[in-house]
Design an enzyme around this catalytic site. Structure first.
Site, PDB file in Angstrom:
ATOM      1  N   TRP A 184     -13.608 -10.780   3.648  1.00  0.00           N
ATOM      2  CA  TRP A 184     -13.487 -11.714   2.536  1.00  0.00           C
ATOM      3  C   TRP A 184     -12.693 -12.932   3.000  1.00  0.00           C
ATOM      4  O   TRP A 184     -11.636 -12.787   3.617  1.00  0.00           O
ATOM      5  CB  TRP A 184     -12.772 -11.078   1.329  1.00  0.00           C
ATOM      6  N   GLU A 225     -17.812  -9.756   1.184  1.00  0.00           N
ATOM      7  CA  GLU A 225     -17.453  -9.797  -0.242  1.00  0.00           C
ATOM      8  C   GLU A 225     -17.614 -11.224  -0.775  1.00  0.00           C
ATOM      9  O   GLU A 225     -17.113 -12.182  -0.180  1.00  0.00           O
ATOM     10  CB  GLU A 225     -15.986  -9.353  -0.390  1.00  0.00           C
ATOM     11  N   LYS A 227     -17.293 -14.251  -3.901  1.00  0.00           N
ATOM     12  CA  LYS A 227     -16.358 -14.637  -4.956  1.00  0.00           C
ATOM     13  C   LYS A 227     -16.878 -15.890  -5.645  1.00  0.00           C
ATOM     14  O   LYS A 227     -17.501 -16.739  -5.008  1.00  0.00           O
ATOM     15  CB  LYS A 227     -14.976 -14.888  -4.343  1.00  0.00           C
ATOM     16  N   ASP A 259     -17.020  -7.306  -5.863  1.00  0.00           N
ATOM     17  CA  ASP A 259     -15.731  -7.114  -6.535  1.00  0.00           C
ATOM     18  C   ASP A 259     -15.972  -7.541  -7.975  1.00  0.00           C
ATOM     19  O   ASP A 259     -16.388  -8.673  -8.227  1.00  0.00           O
ATOM     20  CB  ASP A 259     -14.691  -8.001  -5.833  1.00  0.00           C
ATOM     21  N   HIS A 262     -15.091 -10.939  -9.521  1.00  0.00           N
ATOM     22  CA  HIS A 262     -15.543 -12.138  -8.821  1.00  0.00           C
ATOM     23  C   HIS A 262     -16.814 -12.752  -9.368  1.00  0.00           C
ATOM     24  O   HIS A 262     -17.583 -13.362  -8.634  1.00  0.00           O
ATOM     25  CB  HIS A 262     -15.741 -11.826  -7.340  1.00  0.00           C
ATOM     26  N   HIS A 286     -15.401  -3.376  -4.824  1.00  0.00           N
ATOM     27  CA  HIS A 286     -13.983  -3.486  -5.129  1.00  0.00           C
ATOM     28  C   HIS A 286     -13.866  -3.306  -6.629  1.00  0.00           C
ATOM     29  O   HIS A 286     -14.482  -4.061  -7.394  1.00  0.00           O
ATOM     30  CB  HIS A 286     -13.430  -4.858  -4.717  1.00  0.00           C
ATOM     31  N   ASP A 294      -7.919 -14.635 -13.612  1.00  0.00           N
ATOM     32  CA  ASP A 294      -7.400 -13.709 -12.601  1.00  0.00           C
ATOM     33  C   ASP A 294      -8.406 -12.590 -12.359  1.00  0.00           C
ATOM     34  O   ASP A 294      -8.962 -12.037 -13.299  1.00  0.00           O
ATOM     35  CB  ASP A 294      -6.068 -13.105 -13.029  1.00  0.00           C
ATOM     36  N   ASP A 296      -7.645  -9.776 -10.512  1.00  0.00           N
ATOM     37  CA  ASP A 296      -6.979  -8.631  -9.887  1.00  0.00           C
ATOM     38  C   ASP A 296      -6.007  -7.852 -10.777  1.00  0.00           C
ATOM     39  O   ASP A 296      -4.978  -7.380 -10.286  1.00  0.00           O
ATOM     40  CB  ASP A 296      -6.245  -9.117  -8.625  1.00  0.00           C
ATOM     41  N   ASP A 326      -8.981  -2.600  -5.861  1.00  0.00           N
ATOM     42  CA  ASP A 326      -8.421  -3.882  -5.406  1.00  0.00           C
ATOM     43  C   ASP A 326      -7.763  -4.608  -6.573  1.00  0.00           C
ATOM     44  O   ASP A 326      -8.437  -5.284  -7.342  1.00  0.00           O
ATOM     45  CB  ASP A 326      -9.530  -4.753  -4.792  1.00  0.00           C
TER      46      ASP A 326
HETATM   47  C1  RNT Z   1      -9.680 -11.596  -3.251  1.00  0.00           C
HETATM   48  C2  RNT Z   1     -10.542 -10.449  -2.833  1.00  0.00           C
HETATM   49  C3  RNT Z   1     -10.026  -9.629  -1.687  1.00  0.00           C
HETATM   50  C4  RNT Z   1      -8.540  -9.395  -1.742  1.00  0.00           C
HETATM   51  C5  RNT Z   1      -8.030  -8.386  -0.742  1.00  0.00           C
HETATM   52  C6  RNT Z   1      -6.550  -8.440  -0.624  1.00  0.00           C
HETATM   53  O1  RNT Z   1     -10.116 -12.223  -4.361  1.00  0.00           O
HETATM   54  O2  RNT Z   1     -10.783  -9.633  -3.933  1.00  0.00           O
HETATM   55  O3  RNT Z   1     -10.734  -8.452  -1.621  1.00  0.00           O
HETATM   56  O4  RNT Z   1      -8.120  -9.007  -3.011  1.00  0.00           O
HETATM   57  O5  RNT Z   1      -8.659  -8.564   0.454  1.00  0.00           O
HETATM   58 ZN    ZN Z   2     -11.756  -7.809  -3.625  1.00  0.00          ZN
END
Ligand code: RNT
Ligand code: ZN
Length: 419
Positions: A184, A225, A227, A259, A262, A286, A294, A296, A326
């Site tokens: 990523w 990955e 985003k 993820d 994302h 993820h 946000d 996460d 994650d």
């Molecule tokens: C960031 C991604 C990535 C990170 C990690 C720490 O937006 O989700 O996967 O969170 O690599």
């Molecule tokens: Zn991620």
């Protein structure tokens, strides 16, 4: 009523709709979920002093952040004690552990810098997943790594990626479990760029250069990955969904990683899982919780989390989908954050396995959509909590809220004593 009594009553209710809860519990115990080391120290690691960059951020200042490998491992150990189920360890390259006085840059890291993580994983019967770290480093030039117009910068980061492939293979050989290596990058622009193609073409070439490192495809599973945007890079992200998905589809042995934080807010990864499973033999996830901008927040047992788990289970995807957590929250007890997220995903998987998927599918195929809706609604109030309590009991971890007292004790005895 004891946990056992409650479970036996629940088991009967589920059996009446064709669900074998004993089988679900037995199966869940065998399904690995990757536990990210970076919840314990706010995604900092051990190889640099600077802040977290790359368009991701931890907010909050809860006491007790882990500052050393020993502290991080001790905290993780404590968290693991509160989580039922099988774990895999997920490590980022910035968590390299150097000898006293030693330091090598990220393009030169070697398996030996991760030997302590291997020891940690082996002692707990865990496999290891790995991530090159393309952020929080002085060689991130103008916010760019693998897409940088500067050749030297790109080369440095390609070498980092290759070093990580070698380390991933070492993890797989040591643990006997394939290593999922996720790429990523946060590369992008805050405002409207003039060239959207150039950075993506450079990203493609850099990825191909990384993957030219020889490795055993059965041991290392490289992923890319995507985003949609990052903090400070709102206008353009090189590794968009279309870019990474097409890259994975056209490069043998490379997996797409989704993820669920994302995507645009009305998109859902639960619907994307079966779409990708039509084409890819294996995919990676993820698991996180996006809130507004946000991506996460700590995973909870919420509707979309349950829906993702359901899709994995009912598509027969438990051995085709690599699941990794994650998220990072520095505003609450970090060990509790770890545990809540892991437990929530376990609950979602258990609930998915206790769903009469064949019956529901039959109703859909026979176009009995009224009954389908009624049964799906009915299932929402089935006693999954009683099955969950039994599962925790069998795994030897506290159920209910009992585990909070352990968190409090550890906080008092260990965390608050850290400076
Ligand atoms: C960031 C991604 C990535 C990170 C990690 C720490 O937006 O989700 O996967 O969170 O690599
Ligand atoms: Zn991620």
């Amino acid at each position: 009523m004891t946990i056992r009594d409650r479970y036996l009553a629940a088991k009967e209710l589920y059996a009446a709709i064709g669900v074998d809860t004993d089988a679900a519990i037995a199966k869940l115990k065998e399904i690995p979920v990757s536990l990210h080391c970076w919840q314990g120290d706010d995604v900092i690691g051990f190889d640099h002093d600077g802040p977290l960059t790359g368009g991701i951020q931890t907010t909050g200042n809860y006491p007790g952040k882990a500052r050393t490998p020993e502290e991080l491992m001790a905290d993780m150990e404590q968290a693991i004690r509160l989580m039922p189920g099988k774990k895999k360890l997920n490590v980022h390259a910035c968590y390299a552990i150097f000898e006293e006085g030693e330091h090598v840059d990220r393009d030169k890291i070697e398996p030996k810098h991760f030997a302590k993580w291997v020891e940690f994983a082996k002692a707990r019967n865990m496999g290891i997943d790995f991530n090159p770290t393309f952020f929080s480093h002085p060689k991130v030039k103008d916010g760019l790594t693998l897409t940088s117009p500067d050749e030297e910068t790109r080369k440095f980061w390609v070498e980092h990626g290759k070093a990580c492939i070698r380390i991933s293979e070492y993890f797989a050989k040591e643990t006997g479990v394939p290593c999922v290596m996720n790429i990523w990058i946060g590369d992008g622009y805050k405002d409207i760029p003039a060239d959207r193609l150039g950075p993506r073409m450079r990203y493609k070439k850099s990825l191909e250069a990384i993957l030219s490192e020889p490795f055993d495809r059965n041991l290392v599973k490289p992923c890319v990955e995507s985003k949609v945007f990052g903090i400070g890079v709102e206008a353009y992200t090189a590794g968009s969904a279309e870019f990474t998905l097409t890259f994975a589809a056209t490069h043998e042995g490379c997996l797409p990683l989704m993820d669920n934080g994302h995507y645009h807010p009305t998109e859902v990864v639960s619907d994307k899982i079966p779409a990708l499973l039509c084409y890819f033999p294996e995919i990676a996830l993820h698991i996180t919780r996006g809130i507004r901008w946000d991506s996460d927040h700590v995973v909870l047992f919420d509707d979309e989390t349950k829906e993702m788990a359901k899709e994995i289970v009912r598509c027969g995807g438990l051995d085709r989908v690599y699941m990794a957590l994650d998220y990072f929250d520095a505003s609450i007890n970090r060990i509790a954050a770890w545990a809540v997220g892991f437990r929530s995903w376990q609950k979602a998987l258990l609930s998915a396995m206790c769903t009469p998927n064949d019956t529901l599918k039959k109703l859909q195929d026979e176009n009995r959509l009224t009954e389908l809706m009624i049964l799906q609604e009915e299932l929402k109030t089935y006693p999954i909590g009683d099955v969950w309590a039994e599962y925790c009991e069998q795994c030897g971890v506290p159920g209910g809220m009992d585990w909070f007292s352990e968190i409090e004790k550890y906080e008092k005895e260990v965390l608050v004593k850290r400076g």
